[in-house]
Design a protein around this motif. Structure first.
Motif, PDB file in Angstrom:
ATOM      1  N   PHE A  98       0.833  -1.205   0.000  1.00  0.00           N
ATOM      2  CA  PHE A  98       0.000   0.000   0.000  1.00  0.00           C
ATOM      3  C   PHE A  98       0.871   1.259   0.000  1.00  0.00           C
ATOM      4  N   ILE A  99       1.875   1.302   0.840  1.00  0.00           N
ATOM      5  CA  ILE A  99       2.761   2.471   0.925  1.00  0.00           C
ATOM      6  C   ILE A  99       3.491   2.670  -0.402  1.00  0.00           C
ATOM      7  N   GLU A 100       3.927   1.596  -1.017  1.00  0.00           N
ATOM      8  CA  GLU A 100       4.595   1.695  -2.317  1.00  0.00           C
ATOM      9  C   GLU A 100       3.649   2.288  -3.368  1.00  0.00           C
ATOM     10  N   ARG A 101       2.400   1.819  -3.402  1.00  0.00           N
ATOM     11  CA  ARG A 101       1.427   2.352  -4.356  1.00  0.00           C
ATOM     12  C   ARG A 101       1.089   3.810  -4.039  1.00  0.00           C
ATOM     13  N   LEU A 102       0.976   4.136  -2.748  1.00  0.00           N
ATOM     14  CA  LEU A 102       0.675   5.497  -2.322  1.00  0.00           C
ATOM     15  C   LEU A 102       1.775   6.458  -2.760  1.00  0.00           C
TER      16      LEU A 102
END
Length: 188
Positions: free
Chosen positions: A19-23
């Motif tokens: 999620f953090i990578e996509r964010l």
């Protein structure tokens, strides 16, 4: 089972890292050039038809009768049986001395509106918000999962440039200041 919370996976250290990578990709990385929007939020919108509008506010007109709908006098004519076509021609002859299909379209609409149990009204299409997502992948996953429940859906990117809480939370997630706790226990 998916390994992304965008697709419904449980929140784990691995899914949180994804999620953090996509964010970061959508808020600070190469994804920004795709939507060219500061502080993006990914809105899922449905294409809704607004009915009952006056002519000056509508994009199109429709005729309703017995739970059926036609988008033009020609469509109505094409669905009509021989008796209904004879009636339309007879009414058009009485009013304008022409067969139904030879009348001006506005005259055809007027005639259809005068038929018993028929309603002619204006319509307009508009995009309405269904929900919001922090990443495009989550918005697209929602569309894949729920497209059968809605009219056409799309992802529309809006800016949260004045959403200060939103901006601060996204920045804290991207900077690593807001992290997933090791324990699921909540102290009071």
């Amino acid at each position: 089972m998916s390994n992304s919370i965008a697709d419904g996976a449980k929140l784990t250290p691995e899914t949180f890292a994804d999620f953090i990578e996509r964010l970061k990709y959508h808020h600070r990385g190469d994804g920004v050039s795709r939507h060219i929007t500061a502080d993006p939020i990914f809105m899922v919108q449905k294409n809704a038809t607004i009915y009952g509008l006056a002519d000056e506010y509508c994009e199109a007109r429709i005729v309703h009768c017995d739970d059926c709908e036609w988008g033009s006098p020609q469509e109505y004519w094409d669905d009509a049986d021989e008796d209904e076509r004879d009636e339309l021609n007879s009414l058009a002859q009485d009013m304008w001395e022409s067969d139904f299909l030879e009348c001006e379209e506005d005259e055809q609409w007027l005639l259809l509106a005068d038929l018993d149990n028929h309603t002619v009204s204006g319509t307009r299409k508009e995009w309405q918000h269904v929900n919001a997502h922090l990443t495009r992948e989550a918005a697209e996953a929602f569309i894949r999962r729920k497209q059968h429940d809605y009219p056409p859906l799309r992802v529309y990117v809006e800016s949260m440039c004045y959403g200060w809480e939103y901006q601060e939370i996204i920045a804290a997630l991207c900077d690593g200041r807001l992290v997933l706790a090791d324990s699921q226990e909540v102290s009071q």
